[in-house]
Enzyme design. Structure first.
Site, short mmCIF file in Angstrom:
data_model
loop_
_atom_site.label_atom_id
_atom_site.label_comp_id
_atom_site.label_asym_id
_atom_site.label_seq_id
_atom_site.Cartn_x
_atom_site.Cartn_y
_atom_site.Cartn_z
CB ILE A 1 -8.51 -10.31 2.32
CG1 ILE A 1 -8.09 -11.69 1.80
CG2 ILE A 1 -9.55 -10.44 3.40
CD1 ILE A 1 -7.45 -12.57 2.88
CB SER A 2 -10.47 -11.21 -3.08
OG SER A 2 -9.92 -10.07 -3.66
CD GLN A 3 -17.22 -14.18 -2.83
OE1 GLN A 3 -17.19 -13.30 -3.68
NE2 GLN A 3 -18.25 -14.98 -2.70
#
Lengths: 233, 814
Positions: free
Chosen positions: A83-85
């Protein structure tokens, strides 16, 4: 007897309170995330900021990672995906410039978080995930939270022709090539955003723009700009 | 009296020591390969360095409990060997259990991984510790016959290396430890005694049953979820079509309807991207199974910047170096060349393409105009006379999204200045060298490639490199071309036409206008063009000012993919943050971490015995200096020789095996011979001097001799190698046993400590040598080896100073 009654009442009250406290904690963490990680880095798109405040990011990360959900970094979600930053999610959302009547396609649902953020802002989100367990997990969460997100488990190469064209396409599951069908399904004047990097580090974001005449151009954006050297003072 | 006679009662022990030593080395090598498959090479390094500290720890234990261990040695040594064998069999499988399953990528995002890493260290530590303890006990117990025992240890180790190669090329990797462990079990059985026999046999039974069960399992090795094989297997309908072990690594071929190949495809391509089976070696992407269709009028790579050299003009004589990816080969044949020479070191891949996948690839690898050379690219270039190629194609550099520096410490001799020099010599008058790289940010690979091309041109007397270099940039790739003669107007016109038709931008052309550089693909950080121009104009300051290493690689520092500048770590950390920084250049950081952790642990193992030894009045400086110097010197020389001979022979696996085996066997012979010599300070100093002189000779003559004979027939090269490696190794092999025997007379309580020092320091040496080679070059590593053996020599030359005996009061002192 009264003691028993007291204890049997206390337990559910404490449970509700703890849930409430937990929910408050998460909300505080979320607000802090928006303030310190997103706004502080120059993201000013109000709809994006509101969406990031509203979407409970902790629901989209695996349970062991929940305590890290609002940290300033990507998190593993299994199957080699992340899950992206939060900042990157906000950056990408701002770049595609979502408007309420937009229709967007996402390739690589992953956790479903990016789709959720978009769903807060625009009319329709179509999202495709190739890895079945990830797609099913994301769909379960998204179906509860939103009625304008449509999840498909399929190979994203072909896009989603039945609902094309799209105002924007977010390709979070980037590959070595940009599938021609996706370019085809992008509206003229539309934007495609593709993060490029290793699983835990986005090196750059590639913005693909389709001009009015169908001409395609790209622009690379750096979420973190590298200054080559530090001179001794 | 022969060298071994007089030890008949110990023949069983000596034989079992040799067998057990073979198992330890074979297990170490097997573990390197297995962990490389599951994780990555550098991480395998990190784990094994701690595991090997079992040697140091065994020395510490021996120093602290010598008498008790020696007293129990008759039953303890065989049991330790068997325990070691048992853990060799099961340790890898234990670490694959979910609870112990570790992923290096998660190390920097999930702190609990540190605990799991520690558990992995411990699991692998056990076989090395128990095995080394068995060896150490034998050495200490028979210190006066150390020459024979050390000979057995070295000979066994040398054979173990070869045994590993035999296994790894023929059975599935996960079954290899199950076989190797049995060697140690048998070694223990050979020395079986009545005392504790039941316990011993119980462990034997456990080991044999475990081995049997593991050999029967057909489960695939589960690899890190971040490895390209794992990601490919997550795709729908993905399956492994073919799997074969080889000495180059485990080859696996995966098919899935979602696996396609079109690196940095043009955005105006509207056709269908072809589905291709992917080939993986040790779970890393290697290439695709290409399809050659003689009737096809184009190839998918025609829609990428890789087509640049082909659209400039026709190419008849083609050379492809380290062309693992089959697609560029198929692409080359689409232009109907008269001749294609392709260098692919991985002969197992070639065989697979010529047999199992012959039909699917359109018999590409059996093409009558194709000549395949299964050696390293550099060796090919050096051993062939100039061939007049029209085009030399280098393999694509980098990975989409960045390789996170995983290849930082892979020697790339095909990418050094000396290699480009040779390539230039092989070109026809109008020939070109071409290389493509994935665009990375911050820019590293593209800048280093350009620097290499510019320097090559200058080295060859080109006054204006800009007239000879063209480059094309897409959204994802940059392709460079260096032409021997200046680019012609027609070529430049072809390049411009091709670029605009594919939405590519010219990056370098002799008459390029600035506005041409970003017609289709705008770069976010405009300073990229400034760096490119600085390099083109020969501005040397950029090499010292830039935050990454972009100076061209050389044979002395052949680490093309190593970009990290340690002095810039703080600055990079400020920009990217501690969480992100490791993923920028993970490979080199892992080596630094390995060195730090090994050093800390080694210091503990070296210092602890001093608690016991402080009772002794005898000087300890000599022991520390001598055995420490030997530990560093021996490993440094081994590493240098491996590097040099990989280049010399062009077969990495063969070269490594040849160097290690020759060194160990020759050292073993030296050890055996040392038994006939008096273990005096004078003798030891003498051989220390001999070795120092030989290594000084290496420093001055090794490279010129090898360069001068690299094109010689293989038989001559083998003879040269045996002399170059064998003779100094023979003398080096004398030094450890002579030192031990001297120490036995001087102060026997220090003997285990010496064993521990040597073991601990040897482990540190591997990562230390790597670090020094990257930062300062191989010659510095060799120089330090010379210094080490000089220290060893001087320690015994001035033995009165370093092996100080306590002053004993006599009547004259009163």
């Amino acid at each position: 007897m009264s003691k028993q009654l007291l204890f049997s009442l206390m337990f559910p009250i404490l449970l509700i309170l703890s849930i409430d406290v937990y929910a408050d904690d998460q909300e505080r963490a979320r607000n802090s995330m928006v303030r310190q990680q997103i706004q502080a880095r120059g993201i000013g798109h109000q709809a994006t900021l509101d969406a990031m405040r509203n979407v409970p990011r902790h629901l989209y990360v695996p349970f062991p990672q929940r305590r890290n959900a609002y940290d300033d970094r990507p998190l593993p979600i299994g199957y080699g995906q992340t899950i992206s930053q939060p900042y990157i999610v906000a950056f990408m959302t701002e770049i595609v410039d979502p408007k309420p009547d937009d229709k967007m396609l996402e390739i690589g649902t992953g956790s479903g978080y990016q789709a959720a953020v978009l769903a807060e802002i625009i009319e329709e989100v179509y999202t495709i995930e190739i890895i079945r367990p990830l797609g099913e997990q994301a769909k379960r969460i998204l179906d509860v939270q939103y009625d304008n997100v449509y999840v498909k488990i399929a190979d994203g190469y072909h896009g989603w022709a039945e609902h094309a064209p799209f105002d924007a396409i977010v390709v979070t599951a980037a590959a070595e090539y940009i599938p021609p069908p996706l370019v085809e399904q992008l509206k003229e004047g539309g934007r495609m955003i593709i993060p490029v990097g290793s699983p835990f580090q986005v090196q750059q974001l590639m913005l693909v723009e389709k001009g009015k005449d169908g001409e395609i151009s790209t622009r690379s954006l750096m979420p973190v700009r590298f200054v080559p050297f530090e001179r001794e003072r | 009296m022969g060298l071994i006679s007089g030890h008949k009662g110990n023949i069983r022990q000596i034989f079992s020591l040799g067998l057990h030593s073979a198992a330890i080395i074979a297990f170490q090598l097997a573990l390197m390969q297995l962990i490389s498959i599951v994780q990555w090479h550098h991480f395998a390094y990190m784990i094994i360095s701690v595991a090997m500290l079992g040697f140091g720890a065994s020395g510490t234990l021996l120093a602290l409990a010598r008498e008790r261990l020696i007293r129990s040695s008759s039953w303890l040594v065989p049991i330790l060997m068997t325990i070691s064998g048992f853990f060799m069999i099961v340790s890898f499988e234990i670490t694959r259990l979910d609870f112990f399953s570790f992923d290096v990528f998660l190390l920097f995002v999930d702190r609990s991984q540190f605990l799991i890493l520690a558990a992995n260290y411990l699991i692998y530590f056990v076989p090395f510790f128990s095995g080394a303890l068995a060896i150490g006990i034998l050495f200490i117990k028979h210190s006066r016959q150390i020459g024979t025992y050390y000979f057995s240890n070295l000979l066994g180790s040398g054979i173990g290396g070869l045994f590993f190669l035999l296994l790894f090329g023929n059975i599935m990797p996960q079954h290899v430890p199950a076989v190797i462990g049995l060697l140690s079990v048998v070694a223990g059985l050979i020395s079986l005694v009545k005392r504790k026999a039941l316990l011993h046999l119980a462990i034997v039974l456990l080991a044999v049953v475990s081995s049997f069960l593991l050999m029967r399992t057909q489960d695939r090795i589960s690899v890190s979820q971040y490895k390209s094989l794992a990601r490919a297997l997550n795709l729908p309908d993905a399956e492994i079509m073919h799997r074969q072990p080889s000495i180059h690594g485990l080859i696996e071929v995966v098919s899935s309807p979602a696996l396609r190949f079109a690196p940095a495809l043009s955005l105006n391509f509207t056709g269908e991207v072809p589905v291709k089976k992917n080939v993986f070696v040790n779970a890393d992407f290697f290439g695709v199974v290409p399809h050659f269709d003689v009737k096809a009028d184009s190839h998918i790579l025609d829609h990428t910047t890789q087509a640049l050299p082909w659209i400039m003009q026709g190419r008849n004589k083609v050379l492809m170096l380290n062309a693992g990816e089959g697609a560029p080969l198929a692409h080359a044949f689409a232009y109907n060349p008269e001749r294609v020479d392709v260098v692919i070191p991985n002969s197992s891949f070639v065989e697979m393409m010529q047999q199992e996948f012959a039909e699917e690839s359109g018999n590409l690898f059996l093409h009558e105009e194709l000549q395949i050379y299964a050696i390293e690219a550099r060796n090919f270039l050096a051993s062939k006379p100039p061939q007049g190629y029209d085009i030399i194609v280098l393999p694509q550099q980098g990975t989409f999204g960045g390789a996170a520096g995983i290849n930082a410490l892979r020697e790339s001799y095909e990418m050094t200045l000396e290699s480009f020099d040779l390539m230039w010599n092989h070109l026809d008058q109008d020939g070109v060298i071409t290389i493509t790289t994935w665009i990375d940010y911050p820019s590293r690979a593209s800048l280093k490639i350009l620097a290499t091309l510019v320097q090559t041109a200058k080295n060859k007397g080109v006054a204006d490199p800009s007239a000879h270099i063209a480059a094309l940039r897409s959204w994802g790739n940059v392709t460079f071309v260096l032409k021997k003669s200046p680019l012609s107007p027609e070529e430049i016109k072809n390049i411009r036409g091709f670029a605009s038709s594919k939405f590519f931008d010219p990056l370098l052309l002799p008459d390029l206008q600035k506005e041409e550089r970003q017609q289709f693909n705008v770069v976010g950080d405009q300073s990229f063009f400034q760096y490119i121009d600085q390099i083109m104009t020969g501005d040397e300051e950029i090499f010292s000012d830039y935050g990454f290493v972009i100076r061209p690689a050389t044979d002395d520092k052949p680490y093309f993919s190593q970009f990290l500048r340690l002095s810039q770590l703080r600055h990079l950390n400020e920009i990217f943050g501690g969480d992100q920084l490791p993923f920028l250049e993970l490979g080199y950081l892992i080596v630094v971490i390995t060195l730090v952790q090994s050093t800390l642990l080694a210091l503990i193992f070296i210092i602890l015995p001093l608690l016991r030894l402080r009772k002794s009045q005898k000087g300890k400086t000599g022991t520390l200096l001598y055995f420490g110097a030997l530990g560093i010197g021996y490993m440094f020389v081994e590493i240098i020789l491996i590097q040099r001979f990989v280049l010399y022979f062009g077969h990495p696996v063969f070269s490594i095996a040849a160097v290690i085996s020759t060194m160990l066997i020759a050292s073993g012979m030296g050890s055996l011979t040392s038994g006939k010599l008096p273990a005096t300070a004078k003798t030891t100093a003498f051989f220390g001097l001999i070795v120092t002189l030989f290594l000084t000779g290496y420093l001055l003559l090794l490279t010129p001799v090898m360069q001068g004979t690299i094109a010689s027939p293989v038989s001559l090269k083998i003879l040269i190698s045996l002399l170059l490696i064998g003779i100094p190794s023979f003398f080096k092999g004398m030094m450890f046993p002579l030192g031990i025997r001297y120490l036995s007379d001087y102060d026997v309580s220090q003997v285990p400590w010496a064993w521990g020092i040597n073991g601990s320091v040897s482990v540190i040496s591997t990562s230390l040598a790597m670090l020094i080679a990257v930062e300062a070059g191989f010659m510095v590593v060799m120089g330090i080896a010379v210094v080490c053996y000089s220290i060893a020599f001087l320690t015994f030359l001035f033995h009165n100073l370093f092996f100080r005996k306590p002053h004993v009061m006599t009547g004259l002192d009163l």
